[in-house]
Design a protein around this motif. Structure first.
Motif, PDB file in Angstrom:
ATOM      1  N   GLU A 100     -15.812  36.849 -58.048  1.00  0.00           N
ATOM      2  CA  GLU A 100     -16.621  37.654 -57.194  1.00  0.00           C
ATOM      3  C   GLU A 100     -16.725  37.253 -55.700  1.00  0.00           C
ATOM      4  N   ASN A 101     -17.081  37.661 -54.848  1.00  0.00           N
ATOM      5  CA  ASN A 101     -16.918  37.337 -53.441  1.00  0.00           C
ATOM      6  C   ASN A 101     -17.631  35.688 -53.192  1.00  0.00           C
ATOM      7  N   ALA A 102     -16.785  35.072 -52.688  1.00  0.00           N
ATOM      8  CA  ALA A 102     -17.087  33.757 -52.625  1.00  0.00           C
ATOM      9  C   ALA A 102     -18.672  33.306 -51.910  1.00  0.00           C
ATOM     10  N   LEU A 103     -19.154  32.480 -52.070  1.00  0.00           N
ATOM     11  CA  LEU A 103     -20.483  31.988 -51.563  1.00  0.00           C
ATOM     12  C   LEU A 103     -20.404  30.553 -51.797  1.00  0.00           C
ATOM     13  N   ILE A 104     -20.049  29.679 -50.556  1.00  0.00           N
ATOM     14  CA  ILE A 104     -19.701  28.295 -50.443  1.00  0.00           C
ATOM     15  C   ILE A 104     -20.679  27.599 -49.340  1.00  0.00           C
ATOM     16  N   LEU A 105     -21.035  26.524 -49.665  1.00  0.00           N
ATOM     17  CA  LEU A 105     -22.017  25.702 -48.694  1.00  0.00           C
ATOM     18  C   LEU A 105     -21.131  24.535 -48.505  1.00  0.00           C
ATOM     19  N   VAL A 106     -20.949  24.362 -47.156  1.00  0.00           N
ATOM     20  CA  VAL A 106     -20.223  23.344 -46.626  1.00  0.00           C
ATOM     21  C   VAL A 106     -21.177  22.409 -45.718  1.00  0.00           C
ATOM     22  N   LEU A 107     -21.233  21.142 -46.038  1.00  0.00           N
ATOM     23  CA  LEU A 107     -22.150  20.116 -45.366  1.00  0.00           C
ATOM     24  C   LEU A 107     -21.446  19.225 -44.513  1.00  0.00           C
ATOM     25  N   ASP A 108     -21.593  19.203 -43.120  1.00  0.00           N
ATOM     26  CA  ASP A 108     -20.789  18.352 -42.277  1.00  0.00           C
ATOM     27  C   ASP A 108     -21.733  17.151 -41.856  1.00  0.00           C
ATOM     28  N   GLY A 109     -21.501  16.187 -42.393  1.00  0.00           N
ATOM     29  CA  GLY A 109     -21.922  14.910 -42.150  1.00  0.00           C
ATOM     30  C   GLY A 109     -23.307  14.396 -42.674  1.00  0.00           C
ATOM     31  N   VAL A 110     -23.656  15.110 -43.754  1.00  0.00           N
ATOM     32  CA  VAL A 110     -24.966  14.829 -44.340  1.00  0.00           C
ATOM     33  C   VAL A 110     -25.136  13.525 -44.805  1.00  0.00           C
ATOM     34  N   GLN A 111     -25.958  12.398 -44.551  1.00  0.00           N
ATOM     35  CA  GLN A 111     -25.517  11.059 -44.965  1.00  0.00           C
ATOM     36  C   GLN A 111     -27.049  10.579 -45.880  1.00  0.00           C
ATOM     37  N   ASP A 112     -27.938  11.595 -45.864  1.00  0.00           N
ATOM     38  CA  ASP A 112     -29.260  11.135 -46.946  1.00  0.00           C
ATOM     39  C   ASP A 112     -29.031  11.619 -48.277  1.00  0.00           C
ATOM     40  N   PRO A 113     -29.014  10.822 -49.161  1.00  0.00           N
ATOM     41  CA  PRO A 113     -28.698  11.065 -50.496  1.00  0.00           C
ATOM     42  C   PRO A 113     -29.542  12.160 -51.167  1.00  0.00           C
ATOM     43  N   HIS A 114     -30.734  12.010 -50.703  1.00  0.00           N
ATOM     44  CA  HIS A 114     -32.112  12.807 -50.979  1.00  0.00           C
ATOM     45  C   HIS A 114     -31.622  14.336 -50.566  1.00  0.00           C
ATOM     46  N   ASN A 115     -31.358  14.504 -49.432  1.00  0.00           N
ATOM     47  CA  ASN A 115     -30.805  15.880 -48.635  1.00  0.00           C
ATOM     48  C   ASN A 115     -29.617  16.416 -49.338  1.00  0.00           C
ATOM     49  N   LEU A 116     -28.652  15.475 -49.750  1.00  0.00           N
ATOM     50  CA  LEU A 116     -27.522  16.086 -50.668  1.00  0.00           C
ATOM     51  C   LEU A 116     -27.754  16.652 -51.971  1.00  0.00           C
ATOM     52  N   GLY A 117     -28.766  15.774 -52.552  1.00  0.00           N
ATOM     53  CA  GLY A 117     -29.286  16.233 -54.013  1.00  0.00           C
ATOM     54  C   GLY A 117     -29.974  17.758 -53.928  1.00  0.00           C
ATOM     55  N   ALA A 118     -30.935  17.825 -52.816  1.00  0.00           N
ATOM     56  CA  ALA A 118     -31.675  18.775 -52.557  1.00  0.00           C
ATOM     57  C   ALA A 118     -30.699  20.081 -52.334  1.00  0.00           C
ATOM     58  N   CYS A 119     -29.683  19.907 -51.568  1.00  0.00           N
ATOM     59  CA  CYS A 119     -28.649  20.871 -51.186  1.00  0.00           C
ATOM     60  C   CYS A 119     -28.163  21.176 -52.468  1.00  0.00           C
ATOM     61  N   LEU A 120     -27.695  20.211 -53.483  1.00  0.00           N
ATOM     62  CA  LEU A 120     -27.028  20.717 -54.626  1.00  0.00           C
ATOM     63  C   LEU A 120     -28.051  21.656 -55.489  1.00  0.00           C
ATOM     64  N   ARG A 121     -29.273  21.461 -55.508  1.00  0.00           N
ATOM     65  CA  ARG A 121     -30.128  22.140 -56.258  1.00  0.00           C
ATOM     66  C   ARG A 121     -30.369  23.559 -55.813  1.00  0.00           C
ATOM     67  N   VAL A 122     -30.412  23.587 -54.309  1.00  0.00           N
ATOM     68  CA  VAL A 122     -30.541  24.880 -53.658  1.00  0.00           C
ATOM     69  C   VAL A 122     -29.190  25.676 -54.241  1.00  0.00           C
ATOM     70  N   ALA A 123     -27.958  25.076 -53.837  1.00  0.00           N
ATOM     71  CA  ALA A 123     -26.766  25.917 -54.087  1.00  0.00           C
ATOM     72  C   ALA A 123     -26.747  26.456 -55.547  1.00  0.00           C
TER      73      ALA A 123
END
Length: 250
Positions: A100-123
């Motif tokens: 299907e049409n791509a839906l991709i999240l790109v993170l530029d310079g996220v350094q807080d592991p809590h933010n990364l984990g939360a972004c993965l949950r959202v994705a």
């Protein structure tokens, strides 16, 4: 059938997208698949053919056993035991395998592991096909990020790249429209056609996008802000952008 050497660390991944992606990109890392005995639909038959073609051992299991294995009912009836030392998935692998049409999240310079984990949950919740981040100047998928992700680290491919601008150009060459989130942009995310293949690029909270990343994007868009705060947490902003894409796609 793939067989791990003794004492090789293993882990469980679940869900059709995650297990199918692993079968496509690293079939020798899949040691065994547990499939719900209750599922007989077309999606299961297609998946079963894929697993059999890869030579993977398949075991039937009741739904409650799968619930107990992964600690959730969101496994869709498929769980796989995989070699935990084999993590690498390339961006090209994901782009080549999309149905299907791509839906991709790109993170530029996220350094807080809590933010990364939360972004993965959202994705995961938005059905994104991958999360892409640079190897340098980013936190990486450490134990804290994995814990905060609540399983999404095993259901959404997390791809690290040595050169983020080059990765964005690779997406563009594959027909993906690359949109950077920037507070000063003229357009809002509601002005962007997200029914086409899209990659949303978000920077770290406070710093935003790096200059080269910003210049590589096809266009920039902002989230309309109606209160006194100037920016949102990156995981909140990611959710708004990704779910707007899902809204547009129906």
């Amino acid at each position: 059938m793939a067989k791990a050497p003794e004492n090789t660390p293993t882990k469980l991944i679940y869900g059709f997208h995650a297990v199918s992606a692993k079968l496509r990109h690293a079939p020798d890392a899949v040691l065994e698949v547990y499939l719900s005995a209750d599922r007989k639909d077309a999606r299961v038959r297609k998946f079963l053919a894929q697993a059999e073609a890869a030579g993977v051992r398949i075991s039937q299991a009741e739904g409650d056993k799968l619930d107990g294995l992964v600690g959730t009912r969101r496994h869709q009836g498929v769980v796989a035991k995989v070699d935990a030392t084999r993590r690498d998935i390339k961006l090209a692998d994901v782009l080549d395998s999309l149905e299907e049409n791509a839906l991709i999240l790109v993170l530029d310079g996220v350094q807080d592991p809590h933010n990364l984990g939360a972004c993965l949950r959202v994705a995961d919740a938005a059905g994104a096909h991958a999360v892409v981040a640079p190897k340098d100047r980013a936190v990486g998928l450490n134990a804290t990020a994995v814990k905060v992700a609540s399983g999404a680290a095993d259901t959404v491919p997390y791809i690290t790249v040595t050169n983020l601008a080059r990765a964005l150009r690779e997406m563009q060459e594959a027909g993906v429209w690359v949109v950077g989130a920037a507070g000063e942009a003229d357009k809002t995310l509601y002005d962007i056609d997200q029914k086409v293949p899209v990659a949303w690029v978000l920077g770290a909270e406070g710093d935003g996008l790096r200059r080269l990343t910003r210049d590589t994007c096809d266009e920039l868009a902002r989230i309309p802000m109606h209160g006194s705060v100037e920016s949102l947490n990156v995981s909140v902003a990611s959710g708004i952008c990704l779910f707007e894409a899902r809204r547009q796609r129906g």
